[in-house]
Design an enzyme around this catalytic site. Structure first.
Site, PDB file in Angstrom:
ATOM      1  N   GLU A   1      -9.778 -10.338  -7.586  1.00 46.60           N
ATOM      2  CA  GLU A   1      -8.757  -9.292  -7.410  1.00 46.60           C
ATOM      3  C   GLU A   1      -7.604  -9.447  -8.402  1.00 46.60           C
ATOM      4  O   GLU A   1      -7.068  -8.444  -8.894  1.00 46.60           O
ATOM      5  CB  GLU A   1      -8.247  -9.312  -5.962  1.00 46.60           C
ATOM      6  CG  GLU A   1      -9.327  -8.870  -4.972  1.00 46.60           C
ATOM      7  CD  GLU A   1      -8.898  -8.931  -3.513  1.00 46.60           C
ATOM      8  OE1 GLU A   1      -9.715  -8.571  -2.655  1.00 46.60           O
ATOM      9  OE2 GLU A   1      -7.747  -9.344  -3.226  1.00 46.60           O
TER      10      GLU A   1
ATOM     11  N   ASN B   1      -1.903   0.298   6.900  1.00 44.38           N
ATOM     12  CA  ASN B   1      -1.405  -0.983   7.423  1.00 44.38           C
ATOM     13  C   ASN B   1      -0.542  -1.746   6.411  1.00 44.38           C
ATOM     14  O   ASN B   1      -0.363  -2.951   6.506  1.00 44.38           O
ATOM     15  CB  ASN B   1      -2.554  -1.829   7.974  1.00 44.38           C
ATOM     16  CG  ASN B   1      -3.604  -2.142   6.927  1.00 44.38           C
ATOM     17  OD1 ASN B   1      -3.434  -1.818   5.750  1.00 44.38           O
ATOM     18  ND2 ASN B   1      -4.689  -2.762   7.336  1.00 44.38           N
TER      19      ASN B   1
ATOM     20  N   HIS C   1      -2.136  -5.423   1.594  1.00 46.54           N
ATOM     21  CA  HIS C   1      -3.446  -6.045   1.379  1.00 46.54           C
ATOM     22  C   HIS C   1      -3.222  -7.478   0.944  1.00 46.54           C
ATOM     23  O   HIS C   1      -2.269  -7.770   0.221  1.00 46.54           O
ATOM     24  CB  HIS C   1      -4.213  -5.314   0.264  1.00 46.54           C
ATOM     25  CG  HIS C   1      -5.403  -6.102  -0.237  1.00 46.54           C
ATOM     26  ND1 HIS C   1      -6.642  -6.003   0.355  1.00 46.54           N
ATOM     27  CD2 HIS C   1      -5.521  -7.028  -1.227  1.00 46.54           C
ATOM     28  CE1 HIS C   1      -7.480  -6.838  -0.269  1.00 46.54           C
ATOM     29  NE2 HIS C   1      -6.824  -7.465  -1.236  1.00 46.54           N
TER      30      HIS C   1
ATOM     31  N   LYS D   1       0.827  -1.220   0.000  1.00 48.82           N
ATOM     32  CA  LYS D   1       0.000   0.000   0.000  1.00 48.82           C
ATOM     33  C   LYS D   1       0.863   1.272   0.000  1.00 48.82           C
ATOM     34  O   LYS D   1       2.079   1.216   0.264  1.00 48.82           O
ATOM     35  CB  LYS D   1      -0.930  -0.032   1.209  1.00 48.82           C
ATOM     36  CG  LYS D   1      -2.000  -1.132   1.153  1.00 48.82           C
ATOM     37  CD  LYS D   1      -2.950  -1.002   2.356  1.00 48.82           C
ATOM     38  CE  LYS D   1      -4.055  -2.039   2.337  1.00 48.82           C
ATOM     39  NZ  LYS D   1      -4.991  -1.839   3.480  1.00 48.82           N
TER      40      LYS D   1
ATOM     41  N   TYR E   1     -12.504  -1.812  -3.781  1.00 47.57           N
ATOM     42  CA  TYR E   1     -12.983  -1.982  -2.400  1.00 47.57           C
ATOM     43  C   TYR E   1     -14.503  -1.949  -2.299  1.00 47.57           C
ATOM     44  O   TYR E   1     -15.032  -1.673  -1.225  1.00 47.57           O
ATOM     45  CB  TYR E   1     -12.381  -0.895  -1.505  1.00 47.57           C
ATOM     46  CG  TYR E   1     -11.034  -1.233  -0.892  1.00 47.57           C
ATOM     47  CD1 TYR E   1     -10.793  -2.466  -0.274  1.00 47.57           C
ATOM     48  CD2 TYR E   1     -10.004  -0.287  -0.867  1.00 47.57           C
ATOM     49  CE1 TYR E   1      -9.569  -2.743   0.318  1.00 47.57           C
ATOM     50  CE2 TYR E   1      -8.777  -0.563  -0.271  1.00 47.57           C
ATOM     51  CZ  TYR E   1      -8.564  -1.799   0.327  1.00 47.57           C
ATOM     52  OH  TYR E   1      -7.360  -2.074   0.926  1.00 47.57           O
TER      53      TYR E   1
HETATM   54  P1  IDP Z   1      -8.045  -6.618   5.763  1.00 51.45           P
HETATM   55  O1  IDP Z   1      -7.226  -5.662   4.927  1.00 51.45           O
HETATM   56  O2  IDP Z   1      -7.282  -7.133   6.937  1.00 51.45           O
HETATM   57  O3  IDP Z   1      -8.669  -7.712   4.921  1.00 51.45           O
HETATM   58  P2  IDP Z   1     -10.695  -5.415   5.834  1.00 51.45           P
HETATM   59  O4  IDP Z   1     -11.661  -5.577   6.951  1.00 51.45           O
HETATM   60  O5  IDP Z   1     -10.968  -6.144   4.556  1.00 51.45           O
HETATM   61  O6  IDP Z   1      -9.241  -5.780   6.401  1.00 51.45           O
HETATM   62  O7  IDP Z   1     -10.611  -3.862   5.545  1.00 51.45           O
HETATM   63  C1  IDP Z   1      -9.967  -3.378   4.381  1.00 51.45           C
HETATM   64  C2  IDP Z   1      -9.058  -2.240   4.766  1.00 51.45           C
HETATM   65  O8  IDP Z   1      -9.869  -1.182   5.289  1.00 51.45           O
HETATM   66  C3  IDP Z   1      -8.069  -2.574   5.893  1.00 51.45           C
HETATM   67  O9  IDP Z   1      -6.876  -3.154   5.445  1.00 51.45           O
HETATM   68  C4  IDP Z   1      -7.838  -1.219   6.506  1.00 51.45           C
HETATM   69  O10 IDP Z   1      -6.836  -0.505   5.779  1.00 51.45           O
HETATM   70  C5  IDP Z   1      -9.161  -0.518   6.324  1.00 51.45           C
HETATM   71  N1  IDP Z   1      -9.958  -0.590   7.552  1.00 51.45           N
HETATM   72  C6  IDP Z   1     -10.555  -1.690   8.082  1.00 51.45           C
HETATM   73  N2  IDP Z   1     -11.210  -1.391   9.219  1.00 51.45           N
HETATM   74  C7  IDP Z   1     -11.027  -0.066   9.410  1.00 51.45           C
HETATM   75  C8  IDP Z   1     -11.473   0.852  10.420  1.00 51.45           C
HETATM   76  O11 IDP Z   1     -12.159   0.496  11.387  1.00 51.45           O
HETATM   77  N3  IDP Z   1     -11.073   2.156  10.260  1.00 51.45           N
HETATM   78  C9  IDP Z   1     -10.309   2.575   9.224  1.00 51.45           C
HETATM   79  N4  IDP Z   1      -9.868   1.747   8.253  1.00 51.45           N
HETATM   80  C10 IDP Z   1     -10.225   0.445   8.342  1.00 51.45           C
HETATM   81 MG    MG Z   2     -10.086  -7.590   3.400  1.00 49.08          MG
END
Ligand code: IDP
Ligand code: MG
Length: 136
Positions: A129, A115, A118, A12, A52
């Site tokens: 994807e 984070n 992905h 990312k 997304y």
């Molecule tokens: P993942 O990336 O671990 O699969 P997902 O729940 O699919 O997590 O969420 C996609 C992305 O959305 C996450 O990687 C993160 O960057 C962002 N995200 C998820 N939950 C939150 C939140 O509560 N606040 C802000 N960003 C979030």
């Molecule tokens: Mg996810």
């Protein structure tokens, strides 16, 4: 029985910006993933919204799409035995604060939104994807 899978990985913007691309790629290779395809691109916001779209009802959707399209990303197709679960384990929990020691998000992630990586969460989504980025 062997279960070779392909999964989509994205380094990312926060990690590309900090020049962590080669380091993260070397961690995939060290963990026996093959990098079958790779490209560095910058998404338009509309493309991030499409990528997304499963999250479109979430309160963080708009920020998430702005963020993913805020700078260059490195997208890769990774392959190994049980690649989807293996990559999720290597990445660690979504929130770097909750990620296990040794995981990519624990080592490199800055916050729940920034984070660093992905990874596809299922075989079905991995196919969608991979097609999204590499179908031509
Ligand atoms: P993942 O990336 O671990 O699969 P997902 O729940 O699919 O997590 O969420 C996609 C992305 O959305 C996450 O990687 C993160 O960057 C962002 N995200 C998820 N939950 C939150 C939140 O509560 N606040 C802000 N960003 C979030
Ligand atoms: Mg996810």
């Amino acid at each position: 029985m062997s279960n070779i899978e392909q999964t989509l990985s994205i380094i990312k913007p926060d990690a590309v910006e900090r020049n962590l691309g080669d380091e993260i790629k070397s961690e995939f290779l060290k963990n026996n993933f093959k990098i079958l395809k790779e490209k560095k691109i910058k998404l338009e916001k509309q493309e991030a919204e499409k990528f997304y779209q499963v999250h479109q009802t979430k309160p963080f959707y708009n920020d998430l799409c702005s963020y993913l399209s805020s700078g260059p990303i490195i997208v890769m197709v990774l392959e190994k035995e049980d690649a989807i679960a293996g990559n999720r384990k290597l990445m660690g929990a979504t929130d770097p604060k909750k990620a296990e020691d040794g995981t990519l998000r624990k080592k490199h992630g800055l916050s729940i939104d920034k984070n660093s990586v992905h990874g596809s969460d299922s075989l079905e989504n991995a196919k969608i994807e991979i097609d999204f980025f590499f179908k031509d």
